[in-house]
Design a protein around this motif. Structure first.
Motif, PDB file in Angstrom:
ATOM      1  N   ALA A 233       0.829  -1.202   0.000  1.00 24.66           N
ATOM      2  CA  ALA A 233       0.000   0.000   0.000  1.00 24.66           C
ATOM      3  C   ALA A 233       0.869   1.259   0.000  1.00 24.66           C
ATOM      4  N   GLU A 234       1.941   1.224   0.834  1.00 19.68           N
ATOM      5  CA  GLU A 234       2.851   2.377   0.863  1.00 19.68           C
ATOM      6  C   GLU A 234       3.520   2.573  -0.489  1.00 19.68           C
ATOM      7  N   GLU A 235       3.922   1.448  -1.093  1.00 15.26           N
ATOM      8  CA  GLU A 235       4.563   1.532  -2.405  1.00 15.26           C
ATOM      9  C   GLU A 235       3.586   2.093  -3.438  1.00 15.26           C
ATOM     10  N   GLU A 236       2.344   1.617  -3.361  1.00 18.83           N
ATOM     11  CA  GLU A 236       1.323   2.106  -4.277  1.00 18.83           C
ATOM     12  C   GLU A 236       1.072   3.600  -4.062  1.00 18.83           C
ATOM     13  N   VAL A 237       0.994   4.004  -2.783  1.00 14.97           N
ATOM     14  CA  VAL A 237       0.792   5.422  -2.462  1.00 14.97           C
ATOM     15  C   VAL A 237       1.986   6.243  -2.935  1.00 14.97           C
ATOM     16  N   ALA A 238       3.208   5.706  -2.715  1.00 15.32           N
ATOM     17  CA  ALA A 238       4.417   6.420  -3.139  1.00 15.32           C
ATOM     18  C   ALA A 238       4.433   6.572  -4.663  1.00 15.32           C
ATOM     19  N   GLN A 239       4.065   5.465  -5.370  1.00 13.91           N
ATOM     20  CA  GLN A 239       4.029   5.530  -6.835  1.00 13.91           C
ATOM     21  C   GLN A 239       2.966   6.528  -7.293  1.00 13.91           C
ATOM     22  N   SER A 240       1.805   6.505  -6.629  1.00 13.50           N
ATOM     23  CA  SER A 240       0.749   7.462  -6.959  1.00 13.50           C
ATOM     24  C   SER A 240       1.242   8.891  -6.739  1.00 13.50           C
ATOM     25  N   LEU A 241       1.956   9.088  -5.630  1.00 18.03           N
ATOM     26  CA  LEU A 241       2.497  10.407  -5.334  1.00 18.03           C
ATOM     27  C   LEU A 241       3.504  10.838  -6.398  1.00 18.03           C
TER      28      LEU A 241
ATOM     29  N   ASP B 174       3.630   9.707  -9.478  1.00 10.84           N
ATOM     30  CA  ASP B 174       2.861   9.965 -10.699  1.00 10.84           C
ATOM     31  C   ASP B 174       2.186  11.328 -10.637  1.00 10.84           C
ATOM     32  N   ALA B 175       1.609  11.637  -9.468  1.00 11.02           N
ATOM     33  CA  ALA B 175       0.944  12.935  -9.295  1.00 11.02           C
ATOM     34  C   ALA B 175       1.946  14.073  -9.446  1.00 11.02           C
ATOM     35  N   LYS B 176       3.161  13.877  -8.856  1.00 13.94           N
ATOM     36  CA  LYS B 176       4.194  14.916  -8.991  1.00 13.94           C
ATOM     37  C   LYS B 176       4.589  15.079 -10.457  1.00 13.94           C
ATOM     38  N   GLU B 177       4.737  13.941 -11.156  1.00 14.88           N
ATOM     39  CA  GLU B 177       5.107  13.990 -12.569  1.00 14.88           C
ATOM     40  C   GLU B 177       4.021  14.694 -13.384  1.00 14.88           C
TER      41      GLU B 177
END
Length: 197
Positions: free
Chosen positions: A58-66, A68-71
């Motif tokens: 979940a943390e990895e998914e949230v980090a990836q989402s973050l 992606d959002a930053k990108e």
């Protein structure tokens, strides 16, 4: 946490059993309880590891989402800057076109005023021509019939030339208006006219 307390309790019980050398039944009971505690501990550990894996995922998914959002935000910022630049450019072009339109509108108004003025002048000239030319033609024809002088309109400026068709003979008329007075020229020409009608 309860599993650890149970384990501690079992361990203490074993130590006291071994130290006191109690009965075998009590030892089996404690060993059975120890096995249950160990199984519970292993199950809890497995459950904890599973939850930890889920949390990490979940943390990895949230980090990836973050990320992606930053990108996307970065790309959006770049697109926004590009759009702002295009908007500025379009605004400058709009200002230039408005200035050009204003100039063309001013020129058009000036041309309309000039056209209206020329139309007025043309009407005035037409009115003057309508009135003047027929009367001037009439006077010229009348004077020609009376004076019987055929004028040379292509002579040099300052010269009065023509042919007088008198009663018996045609005679040329050539007078220099730069050396002779207008009164003399007028008198001379009227003296050619036969007044015996």
């Amino acid at each position: 946490m309860a599993a650890f307390r149970d384990m501690e309790e079992v361990s203490q019980g074993l130590l006291s059993l071994l130290g006191a050398n109690r009965a075998e039944a009590q030892q089996r009971r404690l060993l059975g309880r120890h096995e249950q505690v160990v199984e519970r501990l292993l199950e809890t550990q497995d459950s904890a590891e599973q939850r930890l894996r889920e949390i990490l995922a979940a943390e990895e998914e949230v980090a990836q989402s973050l990320l992606d959002a930053k990108e996307r935000a970065h790309q959006g910022g770049a697109e926004l800057q590009q759009l702002e630049a295009e908007l500025r450019k379009a605004g400058e072009e709009d200002t230039r076109l408005k200035a050009s339109l204003l100039q063309l509108t001013t020129e058009l108004e000036e041309l309309k005023e000039t056209e209206a003025s020329l139309e007025r002048q043309e009407r005035e000239v037409d009115e003057d021509t309508t009135v003047t030319i027929p009367s001037a033609v009439y006077v010229a024809q009348l004077y020609r019939q009376i004076s019987k002088i055929e004028w040379d309109y292509e002579c040099e400026p300052g010269m009065v030339k023509g042919i007088h068709h008198g009663p018996s003979v045609a005679q040329p008329v050539q007078l220099d208006s730069t050396q002779l007075s207008k009164k003399f020229i007028s008198d001379y020409l009227w003296n050619l006219v036969d007044t015996d009608w």
